[in-house]
Design an enzyme around this catalytic site. Structure first.
Site, PDB file in Angstrom:
ATOM      1  CB  CYS A   1      45.825  16.090   2.649  1.00 16.73           C
ATOM      2  SG  CYS A   1      44.101  16.314   2.235  1.00 16.73           S
ATOM      3  CG  ASP A   2      51.955  17.010   5.210  1.00 18.04           C
ATOM      4  OD1 ASP A   2      52.532  16.522   4.230  1.00 18.04           O
ATOM      5  OD2 ASP A   2      52.428  16.965   6.361  1.00 18.04           O
ATOM      6  CB  SER A   3      49.135  12.981   7.988  1.00 22.21           C
ATOM      7  OG  SER A   3      47.906  12.988   7.317  1.00 22.21           O
TER       8      SER A   3
END
Length: 198
Positions: free
Chosen positions: A72-74
């Protein structure tokens, strides 16, 4: 039961998974996020999520069979800019002076790899975040706490920063760093009921 591996050092993501009855192992990918560029925030978040998941898959020993690796990456899209983690306290302060009273879209990319089949499922989710009219004193105190220096967009919604988020449009978990409904859908697309991981 399949092993779920979270390819992220984020304690917030791990807490979200744990709260949903999932018990991930954590293996940090080591991907250099600053070396990756993209034309927009959604693309960047999705690209980084995929890189993180695949980097961890590449390090798994053969004894780990059929694991599920979640990357995941935001990143925050705000005023035409792509905002990851601030470089320092001054950068975080500048961002908050611009963001207060306005809104941005927090994108989180999700990449799930089933190492047993080699199949991959991806999705990027956007949630609109409306920021409060934080005062200069509040911004200074928030930045001094150190919290905004460690997170995309220089804010959290599940920590001190939640005081400065007026409202959101979309998935709350996505702003924390991982959309649980999206994870359920990704698992389903790979033929895995989320409840089988409880």
């Amino acid at each position: 039961m399949k092993t779920l591996i979270l390819a992220s050092a984020s304690p917030a993501r791990r807490r979200l998974l744990t709260s949903a009855g999932l018990s991930p192992q954590v293996i940090v990918s080591g991907v250099d996020e600053s070396a990756v560029e993209a034309g927009d925030a959604a693309t960047l978040a999705g690209t980084l999520a995929g890189l993180k998941a695949r980097a961890v898959v590449a390090t798994l020993p053969s004894s780990v069979e059929g694991a599920l690796v979640l990357g995941c990456d935001s990143v925050l899209a705000f005023d035409g800019e792509i905002l990851g983690k601030p470089v320092d306290a001054a950068d975080a302060t500048r961002r908050w002076q611009k963001m207060r009273g306005r809104s941005g879209v927090l994108y989180t990319g999700h990449c799930l790899v089933d190492t047993g089949t080699g199949k991959e499922a991806t999705a990027t989710v956007g949630t609109t975040v409306h920021f409060a009219e934080a005062t200069d004193e509040e911004i200074a105190a928030y930045v001094a706490s150190g919290e905004p220096l460690e997170v995309a967009g220089a804010f959290t919604i599940d920590g001190l920063g939640g005081l400065f988020v007026e409202r959101i449009e979309g998935d709350h978990g996505n702003v924390v760093g991982l959309s649980l409904p999206t994870l359920r859908n990704l698992l389903a697309s790979l033929g895995i009921p989320v409840t089988s991981l409880w």
